[in-house]
Design a protein around this motif. Structure first.
Motif, PDB file in Angstrom:
ATOM      1  N   ARG A 164      -1.569   1.136  -4.837  1.00  0.00           N
ATOM      2  CA  ARG A 164      -2.233   2.432  -4.892  1.00  0.00           C
ATOM      3  C   ARG A 164      -3.684   2.235  -5.309  1.00  0.00           C
ATOM      4  N   ALA A 165      -4.261   1.164  -4.767  1.00  0.00           N
ATOM      5  CA  ALA A 165      -5.667   0.863  -5.016  1.00  0.00           C
ATOM      6  C   ALA A 165      -6.524   2.014  -4.502  1.00  0.00           C
ATOM      7  N   ASP A 166      -7.568   2.295  -5.242  1.00  0.00           N
ATOM      8  CA  ASP A 166      -8.426   3.424  -4.908  1.00  0.00           C
ATOM      9  C   ASP A 166      -9.849   3.110  -5.353  1.00  0.00           C
ATOM     10  N   ALA A 167     -10.792   3.874  -4.860  1.00  0.00           N
ATOM     11  CA  ALA A 167     -12.185   3.691  -5.273  1.00  0.00           C
ATOM     12  C   ALA A 167     -12.293   3.861  -6.785  1.00  0.00           C
ATOM     13  N   HIS A 168     -13.037   2.964  -7.410  1.00  0.00           N
ATOM     14  CA  HIS A 168     -13.222   2.999  -8.858  1.00  0.00           C
ATOM     15  C   HIS A 168     -14.627   2.505  -9.157  1.00  0.00           C
ATOM     16  N   PRO A 194      -2.659  -0.415 -10.502  1.00  0.00           N
ATOM     17  CA  PRO A 194      -2.875   0.052  -9.137  1.00  0.00           C
ATOM     18  C   PRO A 194      -1.746  -0.325  -8.183  1.00  0.00           C
ATOM     19  N   TRP A 195      -0.533  -0.309  -8.679  1.00  0.00           N
ATOM     20  CA  TRP A 195       0.658  -0.652  -7.927  1.00  0.00           C
ATOM     21  C   TRP A 195       1.839   0.061  -8.573  1.00  0.00           C
ATOM     22  N   ARG A 196       2.896   0.149  -7.815  1.00  0.00           N
ATOM     23  CA  ARG A 196       4.152   0.680  -8.338  1.00  0.00           C
ATOM     24  C   ARG A 196       5.281   0.041  -7.555  1.00  0.00           C
ATOM     25  N   PHE A 197       6.511   0.262  -8.016  1.00  0.00           N
ATOM     26  CA  PHE A 197       7.668  -0.367  -7.397  1.00  0.00           C
ATOM     27  C   PHE A 197       8.635   0.701  -6.891  1.00  0.00           C
ATOM     28  N   ILE A 198       9.222   0.453  -5.729  1.00  0.00           N
ATOM     29  CA  ILE A 198      10.314   1.279  -5.223  1.00  0.00           C
ATOM     30  C   ILE A 198      11.527   0.356  -5.132  1.00  0.00           C
ATOM     31  N   VAL A 199      12.610   0.728  -5.801  1.00  0.00           N
ATOM     32  CA  VAL A 199      13.820  -0.079  -5.822  1.00  0.00           C
ATOM     33  C   VAL A 199      14.807   0.462  -4.788  1.00  0.00           C
ATOM     34  N   PHE A 200      15.261  -0.428  -3.914  1.00  0.00           N
ATOM     35  CA  PHE A 200      16.269  -0.090  -2.913  1.00  0.00           C
ATOM     36  C   PHE A 200      17.513  -0.908  -3.231  1.00  0.00           C
ATOM     37  N   GLU A 201      18.583  -0.232  -3.572  1.00  0.00           N
ATOM     38  CA  GLU A 201      19.856  -0.905  -3.807  1.00  0.00           C
ATOM     39  C   GLU A 201      20.960   0.044  -3.374  1.00  0.00           C
ATOM     40  N   GLY A 202      22.147  -0.489  -3.203  1.00  0.00           N
ATOM     41  CA  GLY A 202      23.262   0.350  -2.787  1.00  0.00           C
ATOM     42  C   GLY A 202      22.928   1.151  -1.546  1.00  0.00           C
ATOM     43  N   ASP A 203      23.262   2.432  -1.588  1.00  0.00           N
ATOM     44  CA  ASP A 203      23.045   3.351  -0.478  1.00  0.00           C
ATOM     45  C   ASP A 203      21.577   3.549  -0.114  1.00  0.00           C
ATOM     46  N   GLY A 204      20.697   3.358  -1.071  1.00  0.00           N
ATOM     47  CA  GLY A 204      19.267   3.529  -0.818  1.00  0.00           C
ATOM     48  C   GLY A 204      18.759   2.597   0.269  1.00  0.00           C
ATOM     49  N   ARG A 205      19.336   1.411   0.359  1.00  0.00           N
ATOM     50  CA  ARG A 205      18.937   0.469   1.409  1.00  0.00           C
ATOM     51  C   ARG A 205      19.278   1.026   2.789  1.00  0.00           C
ATOM     52  N   ALA A 206      20.458   1.631   2.914  1.00  0.00           N
ATOM     53  CA  ALA A 206      20.887   2.200   4.197  1.00  0.00           C
ATOM     54  C   ALA A 206      20.044   3.425   4.553  1.00  0.00           C
ATOM     55  N   ARG A 207      19.738   4.273   3.560  1.00  0.00           N
ATOM     56  CA  ARG A 207      18.904   5.454   3.836  1.00  0.00           C
ATOM     57  C   ARG A 207      17.514   5.036   4.306  1.00  0.00           C
ATOM     58  N   ALA A 208      16.956   4.012   3.686  1.00  0.00           N
ATOM     59  CA  ALA A 208      15.654   3.502   4.134  1.00  0.00           C
ATOM     60  C   ALA A 208      15.774   2.933   5.542  1.00  0.00           C
ATOM     61  N   GLY A 209      16.884   2.256   5.823  1.00  0.00           N
ATOM     62  CA  GLY A 209      17.109   1.703   7.156  1.00  0.00           C
ATOM     63  C   GLY A 209      17.161   2.772   8.234  1.00  0.00           C
ATOM     64  N   GLU A 210      17.710   3.935   7.900  1.00  0.00           N
ATOM     65  CA  GLU A 210      17.728   5.043   8.866  1.00  0.00           C
ATOM     66  C   GLU A 210      16.307   5.508   9.186  1.00  0.00           C
ATOM     67  N   ILE A 211      15.444   5.521   8.182  1.00  0.00           N
ATOM     68  CA  ILE A 211      14.036   5.908   8.407  1.00  0.00           C
ATOM     69  C   ILE A 211      13.366   4.890   9.318  1.00  0.00           C
ATOM     70  N   ILE A 212      13.550   3.608   8.999  1.00  0.00           N
ATOM     71  CA  ILE A 212      12.945   2.541   9.813  1.00  0.00           C
ATOM     72  C   ILE A 212      13.459   2.608  11.246  1.00  0.00           C
ATOM     73  N   ALA A 213      14.779   2.734  11.418  1.00  0.00           N
ATOM     74  CA  ALA A 213      15.369   2.791  12.762  1.00  0.00           C
ATOM     75  C   ALA A 213      14.899   4.024  13.519  1.00  0.00           C
ATOM     76  N   GLY A 214      14.777   5.157  12.824  1.00  0.00           N
ATOM     77  CA  GLY A 214      14.325   6.383  13.485  1.00  0.00           C
ATOM     78  C   GLY A 214      12.931   6.243  14.059  1.00  0.00           C
ATOM     79  N   VAL A 215      12.024   5.643  13.314  1.00  0.00           N
ATOM     80  CA  VAL A 215      10.665   5.420  13.806  1.00  0.00           C
ATOM     81  C   VAL A 215      10.688   4.433  14.962  1.00  0.00           C
ATOM     82  N   PHE A 216      11.499   3.382  14.825  1.00  0.00           N
ATOM     83  CA  PHE A 216      11.600   2.383  15.893  1.00  0.00           C
ATOM     84  C   PHE A 216      12.094   3.024  17.191  1.00  0.00           C
ATOM     85  N   VAL A 217      13.153   3.839  17.115  1.00  0.00           N
ATOM     86  CA  VAL A 217      13.708   4.491  18.307  1.00  0.00           C
ATOM     87  C   VAL A 217      12.692   5.450  18.915  1.00  0.00           C
ATOM     88  N   ASN A 218      11.956   6.148  18.073  1.00  0.00           N
ATOM     89  CA  ASN A 218      10.922   7.053  18.570  1.00  0.00           C
ATOM     90  C   ASN A 218       9.899   6.294  19.431  1.00  0.00           C
TER      91      ASN A 218
END
Length: 188
Positions: free
Chosen positions: A101-105, A48-72
């Motif tokens: 990804r816990a769900d009713a069971h 009931p879990w999974r992993f998202i790996v952020f490395e290299g450029d992926g960290r910066a792309r995620a940061g743009e999402i975080i910053a965009g929500v913050f600025v909004n």
């Protein structure tokens, strides 16, 4: 072997994220970390879990999402404050988001599934430490924001248990005080 395992558990600590530097785990070491993390107690074999790996450029792309929500939400924020949000995942060379990804069971309560995800995050931290790296598990506001979660590819019912920042310790860390056992243990 038992002594080594106990030393590992006894010496683990969470450094400040600003004190994590390159190098981070190699691809083979990252696979080891994630394989170990997937060995947690998991009633019903639900994963009931999974992993998202952020490395290299992926960290910066995620940061743009975080910053965009913050600025909004904070249009008056100055450039320095926005940069803090943009760089949330940039301090360590590797960040692993542990996603619940816990769900009713019928047989496995959602709470138990969530705890399994928390155990997975703990094993990411411990496996990184066992390989000679340092790791810090953080949440922060963006872990809980539905717009950030959607931007990072989480589904409707998924939640972020935490972001585990992994790297090499840039400077020695002092251990924080731990609670005396007399304060946290009762006997029945």
């Amino acid at each position: 072997m038992m002594t080594d395992a106990l030393t590992l558990l006894r010496t683990r600590k969470s450094p400040k994220v600003f004190d994590l530097a390159a190098p981070g785990p190699s691809p083979t070491e990252l696979d080891q970390i994630l394989a170990i993390a997937s060995r947690v107690p998991d009633h019903g074999k639900l994963a009931p879990w999974r992993f998202i790996v952020f490395e290299g450029d992926g960290r910066a792309r995620a940061g743009e999402i975080i910053a965009g929500v913050f600025v909004n939400d904070n249009p008056e924020a100055d450039a320095d404050r926005v940069a803090i949000e943009r760089n949330r995942l940039m301090h360590a060379p590797l960040v692993v988001a542990v996603v619940s990804r816990a769900d009713a069971h019928a047989k496995v309560p959602e709470w138990e599934q969530t705890l399994s995800g928390g155990a997975a995050a703990t094993l990411v931290v411990l496996a990184a430490h066992a390989l000679g790296y340092a790791a810090t598990w953080l949440t922060q506001w963006y872990s809980y924001d539905p717009r950030v979660r959607a931007g990072l590819g989480l589904g409707e019912g998924e939640r972020i248990i935490g972001f585990v920042h992994v790297g090499t310790l840039a400077r020695p860390q002092e251990d924080r005080p731990r609670p005396p056992l007399a304060d946290i243990v009762t006997r029945f």
